[in-house]
Structures are given as C-alpha cells and as structure tokens.
Design a protein around this motif. Structure first.
Motif, PDB file in Angstrom:
ATOM      1  N   VAL B 273      -1.818   7.550  27.510  1.00 24.90           N
ATOM      2  CA  VAL B 273      -1.313   8.182  28.731  1.00 24.90           C
ATOM      3  C   VAL B 273      -0.032   8.973  28.431  1.00 24.90           C
ATOM      4  O   VAL B 273       0.169  10.074  28.929  1.00 24.90           O
ATOM      5  N   MET B 274       0.814   8.411  27.584  1.00 29.47           N
ATOM      6  CA  MET B 274       2.120   9.038  27.336  1.00 29.47           C
ATOM      7  C   MET B 274       2.038  10.271  26.443  1.00 29.47           C
ATOM      8  O   MET B 274       2.802  11.218  26.618  1.00 29.47           O
ATOM      9  N   VAL B 275       1.129  10.279  25.464  1.00 27.41           N
ATOM     10  CA  VAL B 275       1.121  11.425  24.539  1.00 27.41           C
ATOM     11  C   VAL B 275       0.471  12.662  25.153  1.00 27.41           C
ATOM     12  O   VAL B 275       0.720  13.777  24.690  1.00 27.41           O
ATOM     13  N   PHE B 276      -0.335  12.482  26.205  1.00 27.25           N
ATOM     14  CA  PHE B 276      -0.972  13.659  26.824  1.00 27.25           C
ATOM     15  C   PHE B 276       0.068  14.667  27.335  1.00 27.25           C
ATOM     16  O   PHE B 276       0.052  15.839  26.924  1.00 27.25           O
ATOM     17  N   PRO B 277       1.001  14.241  28.217  1.00 35.96           N
ATOM     18  CA  PRO B 277       1.986  15.234  28.674  1.00 35.96           C
ATOM     19  C   PRO B 277       2.879  15.752  27.552  1.00 35.96           C
ATOM     20  O   PRO B 277       3.291  16.916  27.559  1.00 35.96           O
ATOM     21  N   MET B 278       3.162  14.872  26.579  1.00 34.43           N
ATOM     22  CA  MET B 278       4.015  15.324  25.467  1.00 34.43           C
ATOM     23  C   MET B 278       3.331  16.458  24.708  1.00 34.43           C
ATOM     24  O   MET B 278       3.963  17.454  24.326  1.00 34.43           O
ATOM     25  N   THR B 279       2.009  16.319  24.488  1.00 36.05           N
ATOM     26  CA  THR B 279       1.272  17.352  23.749  1.00 36.05           C
ATOM     27  C   THR B 279       1.218  18.645  24.558  1.00 36.05           C
ATOM     28  O   THR B 279       1.404  19.736  24.006  1.00 36.05           O
ATOM     29  N   ILE B 280       0.963  18.515  25.869  1.00 35.67           N
ATOM     30  CA  ILE B 280       0.878  19.726  26.705  1.00 35.67           C
ATOM     31  C   ILE B 280       2.216  20.469  26.690  1.00 35.67           C
ATOM     32  O   ILE B 280       2.258  21.693  26.541  1.00 35.67           O
ATOM     33  N   VAL B 281       3.300  19.713  26.794  1.00 37.77           N
ATOM     34  CA  VAL B 281       4.625  20.352  26.811  1.00 37.77           C
ATOM     35  C   VAL B 281       4.892  21.064  25.482  1.00 37.77           C
ATOM     36  O   VAL B 281       5.332  22.222  25.449  1.00 37.77           O
ATOM     37  N   ALA B 282       4.587  20.383  24.383  1.00 38.33           N
ATOM     38  CA  ALA B 282       4.816  20.998  23.064  1.00 38.33           C
ATOM     39  C   ALA B 282       3.918  22.220  22.885  1.00 38.33           C
ATOM     40  O   ALA B 282       4.346  23.257  22.369  1.00 38.33           O
ATOM     41  N   ALA B 283       2.654  22.110  23.335  1.00 35.16           N
ATOM     42  CA  ALA B 283       1.710  23.219  23.180  1.00 35.16           C
ATOM     43  C   ALA B 283       2.094  24.400  24.060  1.00 35.16           C
ATOM     44  O   ALA B 283       1.924  25.564  23.672  1.00 35.16           O
ATOM     45  N   ALA B 284       2.628  24.099  25.259  1.00 31.86           N
ATOM     46  CA  ALA B 284       2.996  25.176  26.185  1.00 31.86           C
ATOM     47  C   ALA B 284       4.028  26.104  25.554  1.00 31.86           C
ATOM     48  O   ALA B 284       4.031  27.311  25.804  1.00 31.86           O
ATOM     49  N   LEU B 285       4.884  25.530  24.699  1.00 30.74           N
ATOM     50  CA  LEU B 285       5.895  26.365  24.037  1.00 30.74           C
ATOM     51  C   LEU B 285       5.218  27.422  23.147  1.00 30.74           C
ATOM     52  O   LEU B 285       5.701  28.541  23.006  1.00 30.74           O
TER      53      LEU B 285
END
Lengths: 40, 475
Positions: B273-285
C-alpha cells in the motif's frame, strides 16, 4: 485519454498520502522500539 | 567541482557514514550468534519488517526507473510501474507463507533449490540469483552516480565510491541485521525527503493543468490510456518485477528473519500500500520533464533533472540525499543477500558442510566486499538503470515458474525445472537484445511455464516435502 481531472486526483492523493505513509512508519517504528522485539 | 558539488559529496558521505556506523554498531550488539548475520535472530517484528520492504523497494529502481518509463512512454507506463512494485509484495504473501511453513529454518533460495531439485536446477537458480543481486547493486550505484554527474558535475567514480563504500561496509560487516536496522532509518528518511521536492515541484511549475497541457501539445500519446507502447510496458514490467521479487534472495531472507507469518503478511501488505503512492510521485517527476521540456542528458535521471531544473539548490540537495539513502538501502540489501549466497549456497556445499559458523560469516563478508568492489567498477561505465534492471527481470521471468512450482508440486523434477528456465532465457534473450522487452519477457515466461507443466505431468517420481524441513537447518 487520461483526463486532467484523473491525473490531478491521482497525483494529489499519492502526494499527500506520503504524509500518511510517514505517520505509519513512525507509528510502527515506535511500536517496535517499545516492544523491544528487534532489540533483544 | 563547484561548491554545490563539494557540499553534496560531504553531505552524502556524512549520511552514508552515520547510517553505516549505526547499522554495524547495532548488528554487533545483536549478533550473539553467527546465525544472526544471516537471519537477524528470526524475531523481526512488523515495524522493521515493513520498513525493510519499503527501503528495499525504494532504491533507484523506484526513484529513477518509473520516472524514466514515464518520461519515455507516458502515464500508462507510470501507473503500470507502480502497480508492478505493489503487486510483487501482494503476490509474495501466499508464497511467503508456503516458504515459512515448508522451510522454517532456511536462509537462502539456493538451499531450497538444492534440496528440492538437486544440483542442476541449483546451479541454474544460483546463477540467476547471483546475476540478479549483482545487477540490483550496480543499478543503484549507477542511478545515484549519474544523478550526481549531471546535476552537480561530480565525477561518476567519486560518487560511486562515496555512496558505495559505506554501503559495502555496513552490509558486509553487519549482515542482514545491519541492513534491516539501516532500512528502518532509511525508510523514515526517504518519505519526507521525497515528499518535499515533489510537493515544491508540483507548485513551482504551476500545477498539473500546466503540465497536462504541455504534454498534450508535445506527446499526446503519453496521455492515451490505450497507448500501445504504454500498455506493452505496463504488462512487461508487471511480469518482470513480480517474477524478480518472487526469486529475490533479499525477500527470501526477510521471510526467514521475521518473527512469524503474521508479521510477514502484515508487512508485505503495508509495504504494498505504501510503495504505490511513492512510485507514482517519483514517476510523476519524470512525466513533468516531458511537460516542462526539461533537457534530459540521460533518460535514467529524468525525475532528477526535473527537480534540478525547477527547484532551488537546497531542494535539489534534499532530492540528491533521497537518492543516496535509496541507493544505499537497496544496494545494501543486495550485498547482504549476496553474502548469504556466497557462504551458504557456495562455500558450505563446496566444503560439504564442514565449515565453522565463524568462517561462514567471514566468507560472506569477503564475498560481499568483492562483489561490491566489482559492482562499483562496472557501475562507473554508466549503462541505463532501466535497461540493466530489465535484464535481471528477464532472467527472473524465465526462472520464476519452474522455481516456485517446486514449492507446491511434488512431481516436477530438477532437470525439468532447469531445462524450463534455460529454455525461457534462450528464447527471451534475443528479443531483449533487439530491444523488444515485452516479447522477450512474455516468451520467457510462456516457454518456461509450458515446459514446467509438461515436466509436472511427465514426471512420475514424487518429492517428499518433509526433506525441506529435515535437510535445511540452522547453522
């Protein structure tokens, strides 16, 4: 097409949920320290 | 080097040294028995276990590769990457239960393949594991060093040494105990350090509508849900990442360090659950780099270049420290996994089990240092982070079904499993070389699965699962 609204909601939810992630990490960390399971 | 580069190097070194000292100091206190070097006393609870799964996932594999895929392929690839990283943990839940139940006193994946399948498959899976661990380590060092090179003008070799040496130190001397402890610290550091630059970036560039409009003008296909390249990438990365994690020595080792199955399940689900938003945020950059027309000299650091272009120096410094912490945590995991492979899977069988626990730890340390130094040298040639990880994922796609099937099927033989893996690699590799990653992954998985099924049907002899418990014991 992904709509602008979809991207906005996705990115904002993900970004601000990082605050929740951090809070959970702190909570788990303190719980583990209190339990002393890893420290024995 | 300019003053920014010098401060960056000093801060990175300071963070690396502090984490390394704390990790090894803690491991020293905790290591009352040599077994702890490989299993951390088998009593890790949910907090540290979750932190260690997150810190493992948040390497440059998460900081850079999703950004690279978003920059080169678009939104579908970005979401696919985040799903892949989360799904890997979810899929691992039932398999981890099986592993913990069947092999309660295990240490490595190699022990399992050796006992379950015999020498042939053992050698094949060992080769896949070693290559994977090696690639995992170097890809993390490459990602961080490329970032330092293009953002601050720091020479590759210097960055690699500054980040690599403390990592090699704590992973080789403290073993898995140190890597789990440092993962706890690193995961606490990574989240805020990722949040602030991403938050500032989003507002400094004028919000999502600005970015959206710019992407629509420059690369409208990046916003297409059914964009062929994006869908292909998403499917490929899900197959690759899930396969790779199921065979990852780092994750197998975590299962053995956990107090019980409840801890593993809770930690894996929390981490997913926690790594999903982290990945999206990093990818959005990485996606922002497209919209902002950022000059990206190396696709691996599209996210980093967005930060470097849009934010003030102090925020860029924060992001660089995320990279240091991320590279160090996953790199340390890879080395710790590798040290177990060297001593338990290679040295112990070679000595026919006639080796003291002290010597096993010593060999593990030497192995981690040797592979760490070799990795640092190769990383200095700066290949693409994503391409390097994809090679590791291809090997895993070919090996995953034959390997995991052995946990459930009594009938598949070692020869059939090894041939399935080799055939999968042989069929997939040419397509990988031609740049057709989706075809290569799909074929590797399909061919190895078909041969595994044939092997299961054709083989008459049944394996006694009790042997996994009786033959795999604590040191």
């Amino acid at each position: 097409m992904y709509s602008e609204l979809f991207l906005t909601v996705l990115l904002y939810i993900c970004l601000f949920s990082l605050i929740g992630v951090f809070a959970f990490q702190i909570y788990y960390f303190i719980k583990d320290i209190k339990n002393k399971t890893f420290w024995k | 080097m300019n003053s920014f580069a010098i401060i960056l190097i000093v801060l990175s070194l300071a963070v690396g040294i502090v984490i390394a000292i704390l990790g090894t100091h803690f491991a020293k206190k905790k290591m009352k028995h040599e077994e702890a070097y490989f299993t951390a006393g088998r009593n890790i609870s949910t907090g540290f276990m979750t932190a260690s799964f997150i810190a493992y996932a948040v390497g440059t594999g998460l900081i850079f590769s999703p950004g690279e895929s978003a920059y080169t392929t678009g939104v579908t690839a970005m979401i696919g990457y985040a799903l892949a990283i989360s799904l890997a943990f979810i899929v691992f839940v039932p398999i981890s239960k099986r592993i913990k139940t069947m092999i309660p006193e295990g240490h490595t994946l190699g022990e399992y393949t050796n006992t379950r399948y015999g020498k042939f498959m053992y050698v094949v899976s060992l080769a896949v594991s070693i290559i994977y661990m090696f690639i995992l380590f170097i890809s993390n060092m490459i990602g961080a060093a490329i970032m330092f090179k293009y953002v601050a003008g720091v020479p590759m070799l210097l960055s690699i040494i500054v980040i690599g040496i403390p990592t090699i130190y704590f992973a080789s001397f403290g073993g898995v105990t140190a890597t789990i402890f440092t993962a706890g610290l690193q995961s606490l550091l990574v989240t805020p350090l990722l949040f602030f630059p991403a938050f500032m970036c989003l507002f400094d560039v004028g919000g999502i509508s600005q970015i959206y409009g710019a992407i629509e003008a420059v690369s409208p296909n990046f916003l297409n849900i059914f964009d062929e390249a994006g869908l292909e990438f998403a499917a490929m990365i899900i197959i690759g990442v899930v396969s790779a994690e199921l065979l990852n020595q780092t994750l197998w080792q975590r299962i053995y360090t956990a107090k019980d199955q409840k801890v593993i399940k809770k930690s894996l689900i929390s981490a997913a659950v926690m790594v999903f938003p982290m990945t999206i945020v990093a990818a959005a950059l990485g996606l922002f780099a497209v919209g902002l027309g950022v000059d990206v000299p190396h696709t691996s650091i599209a996210s980093g270049m967005t930060v470097a272009t849009a934010l003030p120096e102090w925020a860029v410094m924060l992001f660089c420290l995320v990279v240091v912490v991320a590279a160090s945590s996953t790199g340390g995991d890879a080395l710790s996994g590798f040290s177990s492979i060297v001593s338990i899977d290679i040295a112990r069988p070679l000595k026919k089990g006639n080796i003291s626990e002290k010597n096993m730890v010593r060999i593990g340390r030497i192995g981690a240092v040797a592979i760490g130094i070799a990795g640092l040298i190769i990383a200095s040639f700066e290949p693409s982070v994503l391409q390097t990880l994809l090679l590791a994922d291809l090997l895993a796609s070919a090996a995953v079904v034959p390997t995991i099937t052995g946990l459930y099927s009594k009938r598949i033989s070692g020869t059939a499993a090894a041939l399935a893996t080799i055939a999968g690699i042989a069929v997939g590799l040419p397509f990988y070389v031609m740049g057709e990653s989706f075809t290569s992954f799909s074929l590797a998985l399909a061919v190895s699965t078909v041969i595994t099924i044939i092997g299961h049907i054709a083989c008459k002899k049944e394996f006694d699962f009790e042997l996994l418990k009786t033959n795999i014991k604590e040191l």
